[in-house]
Design an enzyme around this catalytic site. Structure first.
Site, PDB file in Angstrom:
ATOM      1  N   GLU A  95      -6.941   5.066   7.459  1.00 48.76           N
ATOM      2  CA  GLU A  95      -6.775   6.486   7.096  1.00 48.76           C
ATOM      3  C   GLU A  95      -8.028   7.013   6.411  1.00 48.76           C
ATOM      4  O   GLU A  95      -8.397   8.179   6.584  1.00 48.76           O
ATOM      5  CB  GLU A  95      -5.514   6.648   6.229  1.00 48.76           C
ATOM      6  N   GLU A 149      -5.628  -4.352  10.677  1.00 47.96           N
ATOM      7  CA  GLU A 149      -4.580  -3.355  10.866  1.00 47.96           C
ATOM      8  C   GLU A 149      -4.855  -2.560  12.143  1.00 47.96           C
ATOM      9  O   GLU A 149      -5.619  -1.587  12.117  1.00 47.96           O
ATOM     10  CB  GLU A 149      -4.545  -2.399   9.679  1.00 47.96           C
ATOM     11  N   ASN A 152       0.873  -1.177   0.000  1.00 42.45           N
ATOM     12  CA  ASN A 152       0.000   0.000   0.000  1.00 42.45           C
ATOM     13  C   ASN A 152       0.909   1.226   0.000  1.00 42.45           C
ATOM     14  O   ASN A 152       1.468   1.589   1.032  1.00 42.45           O
ATOM     15  CB  ASN A 152      -0.892  -0.028   1.252  1.00 42.45           C
ATOM     16  N   SER A 166       3.262  -1.726  10.358  1.00 45.52           N
ATOM     17  CA  SER A 166       4.708  -1.824  10.561  1.00 45.52           C
ATOM     18  C   SER A 166       5.275  -3.211  10.251  1.00 45.52           C
ATOM     19  O   SER A 166       6.173  -3.685  10.942  1.00 45.52           O
ATOM     20  CB  SER A 166       5.084  -1.369  11.972  1.00 45.52           C
ATOM     21  N   LYS A 192       0.113   4.260  -0.390  1.00 45.28           N
ATOM     22  CA  LYS A 192      -0.523   5.486   0.125  1.00 45.28           C
ATOM     23  C   LYS A 192      -0.227   6.643  -0.833  1.00 45.28           C
ATOM     24  O   LYS A 192      -0.223   6.441  -2.045  1.00 45.28           O
ATOM     25  CB  LYS A 192      -0.054   5.754   1.560  1.00 45.28           C
ATOM     26  N   GLY A 197       2.406   2.639  10.678  1.00 44.62           N
ATOM     27  CA  GLY A 197       3.377   3.713  10.479  1.00 44.62           C
ATOM     28  C   GLY A 197       4.086   4.137  11.757  1.00 44.62           C
ATOM     29  O   GLY A 197       4.768   5.148  11.790  1.00 44.62           O
ATOM     30  N   HIS A 203      -9.593   1.448   4.645  1.00 41.87           N
ATOM     31  CA  HIS A 203      -8.320   1.643   5.347  1.00 41.87           C
ATOM     32  C   HIS A 203      -8.533   2.621   6.499  1.00 41.87           C
ATOM     33  O   HIS A 203      -9.338   3.549   6.396  1.00 41.87           O
ATOM     34  CB  HIS A 203      -7.256   2.172   4.373  1.00 41.87           C
TER      35      HIS A 203
HETATM   36  P1  PGA Z   1       2.746   0.588   7.565  1.00 40.58           P
HETATM   37  O1  PGA Z   1       1.305   0.807   6.893  1.00 40.58           O
HETATM   38  O2  PGA Z   1       3.288  -0.714   7.043  1.00 40.58           O
HETATM   39  O3  PGA Z   1       3.579   1.777   7.093  1.00 40.58           O
HETATM   40  O4  PGA Z   1       2.550   0.572   9.037  1.00 40.58           O
HETATM   41  C1  PGA Z   1       0.427  -0.268   6.734  1.00 40.58           C
HETATM   42  C2  PGA Z   1      -0.906   0.211   6.192  1.00 40.58           C
HETATM   43  O5  PGA Z   1      -1.401   1.254   6.631  1.00 40.58           O
HETATM   44  O6  PGA Z   1      -1.505  -0.460   5.305  1.00 40.58           O
END
Ligand code: PGA
Length: 254
Positions: free
Chosen positions: A97, A167, A9, A212, A11, A173, A95
């Protein structure tokens, strides 16, 4: 037997040129990889060029979002048929976000997931609790309610095409990965809930972990019985590190 699914992903990262450069570096690296589904979800403006770059490879294309309507006055949005036209095999919906920054709720996510299936695109439906919810012991309640709401419009018989991504928001992140034990505990719970809704089909549904994921923790996460893949943000931006993640079965990277 569930085929592991490792998805990048990206983003809001990478220009079209950077996305194509990634593909040119990444595809030869992973040409020999078998037995896993590998997916790249670039920002929307790169879908067309990346679709052409991935043609003939085993790597599949995904969008990061979709609007549930077929067409109309929805400025800035992209319809499922448009994503199908570009060759998207998967699309991420719900997601955290999108839920927390853009205020999307379960009902909206449910419409998106069903609209994707109508165009033969497999939805990757994300769920996960926030830190305050985990600390208040509400993880299972939150995940149960997100699953029930977000999968409410999946037609009977199509469940196996749906991927669920767990998640935990506190792990996205932040560098704080859920331990393999925490991931398995929630993944097992998710499979139980899927069983209540979809019966036997639940055993064939893939549940990804996200938050992460890195080359040095993916092996232990993937070793859990109900962890069928990973949805990877930061560590998917470099071809080498995403390649190591895809080769999780070789064991932890040095
Ligand atoms: P990350 O993001 O691996 O940077 O923690 C994962 C995601 O939000 O899909």
């Amino acid at each position: 037997m569930r085929t592991p699914i490792l998805a990048a992903n990206w983003k809001m990262h990478k220009t079209v040129g950077e996305a194509v450069a990634f593909a040119e570096d990444f595809l030869p690296r992973v040409a020999d990889v078998e037995g896993v589904d590998v997916v790249l979800a670039p920002p929307a403006q790169s879908l067309d060029r990346l679709s052409r770059a991935l043609a003939g490879s085993q790597v599949k294309l995904a969008a990061q979002n979709v609007h549930p309507e077929e067409k109309g006055a929805f400025t800035g949005e992209i319809a499922p048929g448009m994503l199908a036209d570009l060759g998207c095999a998967y699309t991420i919906v719900g997601h955290s976000e999108r839920r927390h920054i853009f205020g999307e709720d379960d009902a909206f996510v449910a419409r998106k997931a069903a609209a994707l299936l109508a165009h033969e695109i497999r939805p990757i439906v994300c769920v996960g609790e926030q830190l305050e919810e985990r600390e208040a012991d509400r993880t299972f309640e939150v995940v149960e309610s997100q699953l029930r709401g977000s999968l409410a419009e999946i037609p009977a018989g199509r469940a196996a095409e749906v991927v669920v991504a767990y998640e935990p928001v506190w792990a996205i992140g932040t560098g704080k990965t859920a331990t393999p034990e925490i991931a398995q505990e929630v993944h097992g719970f998710i499979r139980e809930q899927l069983g209540k809704q979809f019966g036997d089909a639940a055993s064939g549904m893939r549940i990804q972990y996200g938050g992460s994921v890195k080359p040095d923790n993916v092996y232990d996460l993937m070793a859990q019985p109900d962890v069928d893949g990973a949805l990877v943000g930061g560590a998917s931006l470099e071809p080498e590190s995403f390649e190591q993640i895809i080769r999780f079965d070789r064991g932890n990277a040095e």
